[in-house]
Design an enzyme around this catalytic site. Sequence first.
Site, PDB file in Angstrom:
ATOM      1  N   ARG A 163       4.081 -34.557   6.782  1.00  0.00           N
ATOM      2  CA  ARG A 163       5.545 -34.606   6.723  1.00  0.00           C
ATOM      3  C   ARG A 163       5.961 -35.497   5.558  1.00  0.00           C
ATOM      4  NH1 ARG A 163       5.509 -30.699   9.278  1.00  0.00           N
ATOM      5  NH2 ARG A 163       6.412 -30.232  11.298  1.00  0.00           N
ATOM      6  N   GLU A 209      13.458 -31.858   1.931  1.00  0.00           N
ATOM      7  CA  GLU A 209      13.040 -30.487   1.663  1.00  0.00           C
ATOM      8  C   GLU A 209      14.281 -29.620   1.728  1.00  0.00           C
ATOM      9  OE1 GLU A 209       9.836 -29.252   4.215  1.00  0.00           O
ATOM     10  OE2 GLU A 209       8.549 -30.856   3.498  1.00  0.00           O
ATOM     11  N   HIS A 259       6.055 -26.548   1.172  1.00  0.00           N
ATOM     12  CA  HIS A 259       5.742 -26.551   2.606  1.00  0.00           C
ATOM     13  C   HIS A 259       5.164 -25.193   3.062  1.00  0.00           C
ATOM     14  CE1 HIS A 259       6.869 -28.755   6.573  1.00  0.00           C
ATOM     15  NE2 HIS A 259       5.801 -27.990   6.755  1.00  0.00           N
TER      16      HIS A 259
HETATM   17  C1  DGY Z   1       3.942 -27.393  11.311  1.00  0.00           C
HETATM   18  O1  DGY Z   1       3.453 -26.512  12.003  1.00  0.00           O
HETATM   19  O2  DGY Z   1       4.238 -28.503  11.759  1.00  0.00           O
HETATM   20  C2  DGY Z   1       4.231 -27.041   9.887  1.00  0.00           C
HETATM   21  O3  DGY Z   1       4.315 -28.152   9.075  1.00  0.00           O
HETATM   22  C3  DGY Z   1       5.493 -26.228   9.789  1.00  0.00           C
HETATM   23  O4  DGY Z   1       6.594 -27.049  10.041  1.00  0.00           O
END
Ligand code: DGY
Length: 319
Positions: free
Chosen positions: A237, A266, A285
């Site tokens: 994250r 993001e 991402h």
């Molecule tokens: C997750 O599965 O947490 C990915 O980062 C998509 O948000």
Amino acid sequence: MKVFISGNIAPVALQQLEENNISITQWKEDRQITPDELIEACKNQDGFISVGPNKINADFLNACSHLKVIALHSVGFDQVDVETAKKLNIPVGNTPGVLSAATADTAFLLMLAVSRKAFFGYKKIIDGNWVKYEPAQELGIELNGKTLGVFGLGKIGLEMAKKCKAAYGMNVIYHNRSKNEEAEKEVDAQYVSFDELLAQSDVLTVHTALTSETKEKFSLEVFKKMKTSSIFINTARGGIHNEADLTQAITEKIIWGAGLDVTNPEPMDKNNPLLFMESVAVLPHIGSATEETRAAMAELIVENILAGLKGEQLPYPIY
Ligand code: DGY
């Protein structure tokens, strides 16, 4: 029964929901749904499939306490106010396990791309700046026999460690809240303190959840404890690193480079200075974005939704 989906998901999920006589309403616009629109959209629904970074906070949960189930299209659940969901007795499920290999592939891809300045090289060509052979420019660093430090050695971290060990014989160290004995056996991982992780890692890869403990954990002060030749990778994250501090750390050669699949905010601004640095690679991402993984995630989402609508225990609950 009716379900609202706040984005696009694998067609197999839509098909399975329809086969179970579930009526679907889907957010189809190119922009992210706003919090007010989300509350409005979930007003007359029984279930909600959350695609993207929708804030499932107290405001949303209190306004939508009629929901029988919320199924996340992600393994991460930092966007959910778990305490309020628990209090209101709204089951929330996620998609664990199935995206570990794909996400670790993304971390590996970034590590390699950064170590060889690959994104910068590509940009050089499309910007028309590849004019002659330059043997002393854009030199990368090799990964053979180097030390991989994993911050958060769970399923995804272990997949990344296996790949690094198999490809480059990397030595694996890690820092977690608790020891991972499976990883210690499988990849000979050695548990170290956070400061030792910083001091010893040639590549430091982040695979932990975003919590109040890990928020902006990687700050300038922390980057200063890393090797000047080290690479920082974050596919977890964006909130786990401080982006201004990371930019400063690379500009001032406090660390060597960084690979990010997650940014803060993001989407990342197209003029963000990180995008123009030689030893930086950024992706939008896409950690788990493969046909196979998205289909596998869709299966888990459908299982969570069907169980929740029937009032049964979710197979993949977050609490
Ligand atoms: C997750 O599965 O947490 C990915 O980062 C998509 O948000």
